[in-house]
Design an enzyme around this catalytic site. Structure first.
Site, PDB file in Angstrom:
ATOM      1  N   SER A 176      37.082   0.106 -14.875  1.00  0.00           N
ATOM      2  CA  SER A 176      38.441   0.628 -14.802  1.00  0.00           C
ATOM      3  C   SER A 176      39.331  -0.020 -15.860  1.00  0.00           C
ATOM      4  O   SER A 176      40.507   0.304 -15.967  1.00  0.00           O
ATOM      5  CB  SER A 176      39.035   0.385 -13.406  1.00  0.00           C
TER       6      SER A 176
ATOM      7  N   ASN B 160      40.656  -7.264  -3.786  1.00  0.00           N
ATOM      8  CA  ASN B 160      41.285  -6.252  -2.937  1.00  0.00           C
ATOM      9  C   ASN B 160      42.774  -6.526  -2.724  1.00  0.00           C
ATOM     10  O   ASN B 160      43.602  -5.617  -2.838  1.00  0.00           O
ATOM     11  CB  ASN B 160      40.577  -6.170  -1.581  1.00  0.00           C
TER      12      ASN B 160
ATOM     13  N   THR C  40      72.134  34.872  -8.014  1.00  0.00           N
ATOM     14  CA  THR C  40      71.185  34.773  -6.906  1.00  0.00           C
ATOM     15  C   THR C  40      70.205  35.913  -7.133  1.00  0.00           C
ATOM     16  O   THR C  40      70.588  36.971  -7.656  1.00  0.00           O
ATOM     17  CB  THR C  40      71.863  34.930  -5.526  1.00  0.00           C
ATOM     18  N   HIS C  41      68.941  35.678  -6.799  1.00  0.00           N
ATOM     19  CA  HIS C  41      67.881  36.665  -7.081  1.00  0.00           C
ATOM     20  C   HIS C  41      67.811  36.970  -8.575  1.00  0.00           C
ATOM     21  O   HIS C  41      67.358  38.047  -8.964  1.00  0.00           O
ATOM     22  CB  HIS C  41      68.086  37.969  -6.297  1.00  0.00           C
TER      23      HIS C  41
ATOM     24  N   SER D  30      57.584  29.122 -34.705  1.00  0.00           N
ATOM     25  CA  SER D  30      56.308  29.800 -34.525  1.00  0.00           C
ATOM     26  C   SER D  30      55.540  29.746 -35.835  1.00  0.00           C
ATOM     27  O   SER D  30      56.123  29.862 -36.906  1.00  0.00           O
ATOM     28  CB  SER D  30      56.557  31.252 -34.113  1.00  0.00           C
TER      29      SER D  30
ATOM     30  N   LYS E  48      61.344  32.949 -34.966  1.00  0.00           N
ATOM     31  CA  LYS E  48      61.295  32.345 -33.627  1.00  0.00           C
ATOM     32  C   LYS E  48      61.833  30.919 -33.580  1.00  0.00           C
ATOM     33  O   LYS E  48      61.656  30.129 -34.492  1.00  0.00           O
ATOM     34  CB  LYS E  48      59.831  32.299 -33.125  1.00  0.00           C
TER      35      LYS E  48
ATOM     36  N   GLU F 218      59.908  24.072 -21.696  1.00  0.00           N
ATOM     37  CA  GLU F 218      58.637  24.669 -21.240  1.00  0.00           C
ATOM     38  C   GLU F 218      57.627  23.592 -20.858  1.00  0.00           C
ATOM     39  O   GLU F 218      56.929  23.703 -19.841  1.00  0.00           O
ATOM     40  CB  GLU F 218      58.055  25.552 -22.340  1.00  0.00           C
TER      41      GLU F 218
ATOM     42  N   GLN G  31      39.951   2.800  -6.304  1.00  0.00           N
ATOM     43  CA  GLN G  31      40.154   2.564  -7.736  1.00  0.00           C
ATOM     44  C   GLN G  31      40.649   3.843  -8.419  1.00  0.00           C
ATOM     45  O   GLN G  31      41.270   3.784  -9.473  1.00  0.00           O
ATOM     46  CB  GLN G  31      38.838   2.101  -8.369  1.00  0.00           C
TER      47      GLN G  31
HETATM   48  N1  ARG Z   1      39.174  -2.296  -9.824  1.00  0.00           N
HETATM   49  C1  ARG Z   1      39.278  -2.321  -8.411  1.00  0.00           C
HETATM   50  C2  ARG Z   1      40.312  -1.269  -7.953  1.00  0.00           C
HETATM   51  O1  ARG Z   1      41.022  -0.823  -8.758  1.00  0.00           O
HETATM   52  C3  ARG Z   1      39.705  -3.661  -7.934  1.00  0.00           C
HETATM   53  C4  ARG Z   1      39.264  -4.000  -6.547  1.00  0.00           C
HETATM   54  C5  ARG Z   1      37.815  -4.046  -6.508  1.00  0.00           C
HETATM   55  N2  ARG Z   1      37.308  -4.594  -5.289  1.00  0.00           N
HETATM   56  C6  ARG Z   1      36.026  -4.563  -5.010  1.00  0.00           C
HETATM   57  N3  ARG Z   1      35.664  -5.097  -3.921  1.00  0.00           N
HETATM   58  N4  ARG Z   1      35.168  -3.944  -5.781  1.00  0.00           N
HETATM   59  O2  ARG Z   1      40.386  -0.907  -6.813  1.00  0.00           O
END
Ligand code: ARG
Length: 451
Positions: free
Chosen positions: A20, A107, A152-153, A274, A280, A287, A319
């Site tokens: 990650s 965690n 409205t509408h 454009s 344009k 948008e 994650q």
């Molecule tokens: N990269 C993990 C997340 O974003 C961190 C926590 C990972 N914990 C674990 N027990 N693998 O959630």
């Protein structure tokens, strides 16, 4: 990090699949801030000596500076930002680095980092929402006398001041800012100390760590602390609603900038051309803002769906929270910023269609009501008068008094006074209605509130 229990190396495919760091690296300032606070907790508990804590703090700050400068090389083999920083710390300062993770798990660490970054981003979004409010109030003030048809509408309904229309969005943005502020209260709770799920036998002073990080409160259940992300769901919901408001503003601007409406001109700097049609000029900012709102909804649904089947407590699924969260935060910030700048360069066409006298049909009905005709009957009388005008190809001011009297004997010569648009608007004096006096007072209120 778990080599004690394992006999095989992690498969390269799994490393690629599970990393990650490519998107959670941006947590680094918060990860470092959180780790420094945690080290102070470890110091207070006698796990770290003052010397070790000092080495950890300095080492972390140096790593932060290296990441900032671009000198740091992230290792995808170390999965995430937490392990990248910790491994590098240990490489730099030795054994003391290996003590930092005492009484902590990734965690509670990731839950902490997420709360820290979202607290800061929420404040940033509120600041940008204020910026757009200021731009809208400015544009409204610059064009205080301009009258447009209200719709409205998407059918012409009644005349309103252009400023009144813009101020509707200022109100919406105010509630968006309020929602964000409310959600911030539930972000601002410190989860560290929850450990992986059940805290730790090494008891740290959580209040001390929370004070260090400026948190208003501490989570009261370790399982809840590591496993809920409702604060992020709330934030993405608040962002989605703000996006919906911006999308409606965009749609109004797109219509207004068309030749058919011709109410506003968006500056060249905030329009595109454009590649094919030389004539344009396209309102791409509006948008894109309208289009990006779809992503904001998608991110909210992705997060809620990811969470809905998870047993307590932490699961690796979680994650997957980061990319939608970061995308919503980045998308709304960019949208607020570019729209605030674009609005500052909008030119309003002063000679507007708001003076269409047929928009005063309701005012004519009110005229009859004030002369004692029940409203339903008045509505019908004016309806017939409108049909007559359409048939004759004429407008209210062009109809003679004798003709008015054939529709209702109550009509007198003062009927023509009603047909003055500015007078008609100024008669709308109730709180929230668009008399010029009210609109001016609202603009003043907002200028005071927004500074
Ligand atoms: N990269 C993990 C997340 O974003 C961190 C926590 C990972 N914990 C674990 N027990 N693998 O959630």
């Amino acid at each position: 990090m778990w080599k004690g229990r394992f006999q095989q190396d992690t498969a390269r495919l799994l490393s690629q699949y599970s990393e990650s760091i490519s998107f959670d690296w941006r947590l680094y300032p918060y990860d470092i801030q959180g780790s420094i606070a945690h080290s102070k907790g470890l110091l207070a508990a006698g796990i770290l000596s003052a010397e070790e804590q000092g080495a950890i703090e300095t080492g972390l700050l140096e790593i932060g500076a290296d990441i900032e400068s671009g000198a740091f090389r992230f290792d995808p083999g170390l999965e995430d930002i937490h392990m990248n920083i910790e491994a590098e710390l240990t490489r730099r300062i030795g054994a003391a680095g290996g003590k930092l993770h005492t009484a902590r798990s990734r965690n509670d660490q990731v839950a902490l980092d997420l709360r820290l970054i979202l607290r800061a981003e929420t404040d940033a979004i509120v600041g940008l929402a204020r910026g757009l409010q200021r731009s809208l109030v400015w544009l409204a003030t610059e064009n205080i006398e301009v009258i447009i048809p209200g719709y409205t509408h998407l059918q012409r309904a009644q005349p309103v001041y252009f400023a009144h229309h813009l101020l509707a969005y200022v109100e919406m943005l105010e509630r968006d800012a309020e929602r964000l502020g409310d959600c911030r209260k539930r972000i601002d709770v410190m989860p560290l100390g929850s450990g992986a799920i059940a805290g730790s036998t090494i008891v740290l002073d959580r209040a001390l760590i929370a004070r260090e990080l400026g948190f208003a409160a501490i989570t009261q259940n370790s399982m809840d602390g590591v496993s809920d992300r409702d604060f992020a769901c709330e934030l993405l919901a608040a962002i989605a609603i703000a996006g919906m408001h911006l999308s409606r503003l965009s749609e109004d601007l797109i219509l207004w900038a068309s030749a058919e409406f011709g109410f506003v001109t968006i500056s060249d700097a905030f329009s595109t051309g454009s590649s094919l049609m030389p004539q344009k000029k396209n309102p791409d900012v509006a948008e894109l803002t309208r289009g990006k709102t779809g992503r904001l909804y998608g991110n909210l649904v992705a997060l809620l769906t990811m969470l809905k089947g998870l047993p307590l407590s932490y699961n690796r699924d979680m994650q997957e929270d980061k990319e939608p969260i970061f995308d919503s935060v980045d998308t709304i910030k960019a949208a607020l910023e570019v729209n605030a700048a674009m609005v500052r360069e909008i030119k309003v066409n002063g000679a507007l269609a708001g003076s269409d006298p047929m928009l005063l049909a309701t005012d004519l009905a009110d005229y009859l009501v004030l002369a004692g005709v029940p409203f339903r009957q008045a509505h019908e009388v004016i309806g017939k008068l409108v049909a007559h005008c359409i048939k004759e190809g004429r407008t209210f001011p062009e109809i003679e008094l004798e003709t008015y009297r054939t529709f209702s004997p109550v009509f007198g010569p003062d009927v023509y006074d009603v047909l003055d648009v500015r007078r008609a608007l100024d008669a709308r004096k109730a709180v929230g209605a668009p008399s010029l006096e009210n609109v001016r007072a609202q603009l003043e209120r907002w200028r005071g509130a927004l500074g």
